[in-house]
Design an enzyme around this catalytic site. Structure first.
Site, PDB file in Angstrom:
ATOM      1  N   LYS A 253      -1.032  -4.161  -9.784  1.00 25.34           N
ATOM      2  CA  LYS A 253      -1.842  -3.950  -8.797  1.00 25.34           C
ATOM      3  C   LYS A 253      -2.619  -5.218  -8.061  1.00 25.34           C
ATOM      4  O   LYS A 253      -2.560  -5.293  -6.842  1.00 25.34           O
ATOM      5  CB  LYS A 253      -2.906  -3.138  -9.464  1.00 25.34           C
ATOM      6  CG  LYS A 253      -4.148  -2.506  -8.497  1.00 25.34           C
ATOM      7  CD  LYS A 253      -5.323  -2.026  -9.405  1.00 25.34           C
ATOM      8  CE  LYS A 253      -4.664  -0.717 -10.445  1.00 25.34           C
ATOM      9  NZ  LYS A 253      -5.820  -0.105 -11.146  1.00 25.34           N
TER      10      LYS A 253
ATOM     11  N   CYS B 179     -10.530   6.871  -5.797  1.00 22.38           N
ATOM     12  CA  CYS B 179      -9.450   6.308  -5.129  1.00 22.38           C
ATOM     13  C   CYS B 179      -8.697   5.548  -6.009  1.00 22.38           C
ATOM     14  O   CYS B 179      -9.340   4.455  -6.636  1.00 22.38           O
ATOM     15  CB  CYS B 179      -9.997   5.360  -3.884  1.00 22.38           C
ATOM     16  SG  CYS B 179     -11.557   5.846  -3.308  1.00 22.38           S
ATOM     17  N   SER B 180      -7.424   5.690  -6.094  1.00 22.67           N
ATOM     18  CA  SER B 180      -6.659   4.959  -6.946  1.00 22.67           C
ATOM     19  C   SER B 180      -5.084   4.953  -6.542  1.00 22.67           C
ATOM     20  O   SER B 180      -4.949   5.284  -5.564  1.00 22.67           O
ATOM     21  CB  SER B 180      -6.952   5.201  -8.541  1.00 22.67           C
ATOM     22  OG  SER B 180      -6.555   4.236  -9.612  1.00 22.67           O
TER      23      SER B 180
ATOM     24  N   GLU C 289      -5.690  -4.131   2.019  1.00 22.57           N
ATOM     25  CA  GLU C 289      -5.077  -2.982   1.771  1.00 22.57           C
ATOM     26  C   GLU C 289      -3.923  -2.703   2.541  1.00 22.57           C
ATOM     27  O   GLU C 289      -4.018  -2.881   3.666  1.00 22.57           O
ATOM     28  CB  GLU C 289      -5.964  -1.605   1.840  1.00 22.57           C
ATOM     29  CG  GLU C 289      -7.177  -1.681   0.930  1.00 22.57           C
ATOM     30  CD  GLU C 289      -6.807  -1.532  -0.630  1.00 22.57           C
ATOM     31  OE1 GLU C 289      -5.594  -0.898  -0.938  1.00 22.57           O
ATOM     32  OE2 GLU C 289      -7.549  -1.571  -1.586  1.00 22.57           O
TER      33      GLU C 289
ATOM     34  N   GLU D   9      -1.483   0.693   2.088  1.00 28.78           N
ATOM     35  CA  GLU D   9      -0.885   1.780   1.514  1.00 28.78           C
ATOM     36  C   GLU D   9      -0.403   2.953   2.231  1.00 28.78           C
ATOM     37  O   GLU D   9      -0.865   3.128   3.233  1.00 28.78           O
ATOM     38  CB  GLU D   9      -2.139   2.305   0.573  1.00 28.78           C
ATOM     39  CG  GLU D   9      -2.766   1.155  -0.308  1.00 28.78           C
ATOM     40  CD  GLU D   9      -3.932   1.616  -0.918  1.00 28.78           C
ATOM     41  OE1 GLU D   9      -4.303   1.451  -2.129  1.00 28.78           O
ATOM     42  OE2 GLU D   9      -4.653   2.650  -0.406  1.00 28.78           O
TER      43      GLU D   9
ATOM     44  N   HIS E 218       2.502  -0.175  -0.983  1.00 28.94           N
ATOM     45  CA  HIS E 218       2.320   0.887  -2.113  1.00 28.94           C
ATOM     46  C   HIS E 218       1.878   2.128  -2.113  1.00 28.94           C
ATOM     47  O   HIS E 218       1.015   2.472  -0.959  1.00 28.94           O
ATOM     48  CB  HIS E 218       1.804   0.096  -3.200  1.00 28.94           C
ATOM     49  CG  HIS E 218       0.179  -0.398  -3.095  1.00 28.94           C
ATOM     50  ND1 HIS E 218      -0.156  -1.278  -2.320  1.00 28.94           N
ATOM     51  CD2 HIS E 218      -0.981   0.363  -3.564  1.00 28.94           C
ATOM     52  CE1 HIS E 218      -1.608  -1.165  -2.527  1.00 28.94           C
ATOM     53  NE2 HIS E 218      -1.886  -0.061  -3.018  1.00 28.94           N
TER      54      HIS E 218
END
Length: 238
Positions: A37, A89-90, A152, A154, A53
């Protein structure tokens, strides 16, 4: 100004969580590997390697859709501490086999994280509770309140839930505060203090959230089944 940053001095629980393996994907959301992560969020990896990711964002409305639940991230969080965001959020994790498969995997990950962060009872959320409302490909720099080395990039799965719930046992290492807000309250807050919020929440609020909220309030939710969710909205320049 961003806080003075020494990674090793930060919260030990949160540092351990940064070792979890996120799912690396290409622009089509096809799995190409895994990475920690921490490495997935390093600005250097995103800017130089275009590391991308898989993630998810859960939005929780009350049963009548008059209110939406927000959480404030704990000060112990390494990325985006103290900022407000949606209910959860994950990331689905590469090391959990059941979380790898598309929407089903993301829903399983959402249940795991909702229980972990908000202290919801086992069985409170089921996969069928989560309504998929598409995927977005976005990139966002840190706000002024967060660490400068992280950002970020994503493919974010958007999940919506309608339930009347009260969370009395939130994980204080994850959540500092929480509240239910009306659309009017949230619009005013975003207008007056937009830097109070995580970057992905601001983007989703600006482009999609209030239209979706209106669908829930009117009872005309247009659920996006997997076959209808093949297209990914691109909110990036390259």
């Amino acid at each position: 100004m961003a806080r003075s940053f020494v990674y090793e001095s930060l919260d030990s629980t949160q540092r351990k969580l940064m070792d979890e393996r996120c799912i690396l994907v290409d622009k089509r959301d096809e799995i190409i590997g895994s990475e920690s992560k921490r490495n997935c969020h390093l600005k250097s990896n995103i800017k130089q390697k275009r590391m991308l990711h898989r993630a998810f964002s859960v939005f929780l409305f009350s049963q009548d859709a008059s209110k939406m639940f927000l959480q404030q991230r704990a000060p112990s969080k390494i990325t985006y501490p103290n900022l407000w965001s949606n209910a959860c959020c994950s990331h689905p994790l590469f090391e959990i086999e059941s979380e790898i498969e598309g929407w089903s995997g993301v829903k399983k990950a959402a249940i795991r994280r909702m229980n972990f962060e908000l202290g919801s009872d086992t069985g409170c959320f089921r996969e069928e509770d989560f309504i998929p409302m598409g995927r977005i490909h976005y990139e966002a720099e840190n706000s002024i309140e967060t660490e400068p080395e992280f950002m970020e990039h994503e493919i974010d799965y958007l999940l919506f839930v309608q339930k009347d719930l009260q969370f009395d046992h939130v994980n204080k290492n994850e959540v500092n505060d929480s509240k239910w807000v009306s659309e009017e309250e949230l619009r005013r807050w975003l207008k007056e203090e937009k830097n109070d919020f995580t970057p992905w929440f601001r983007l989703i609020a600006e482009r999609k959230l209030f239209d979706i909220w209106n669908q829930f309030r009117s009872g005309c939710v247009q659920e996006l089944e997997e076959t209808k969710s093949s297209e990914i909205e691109r909110w990036v320049t390259n």
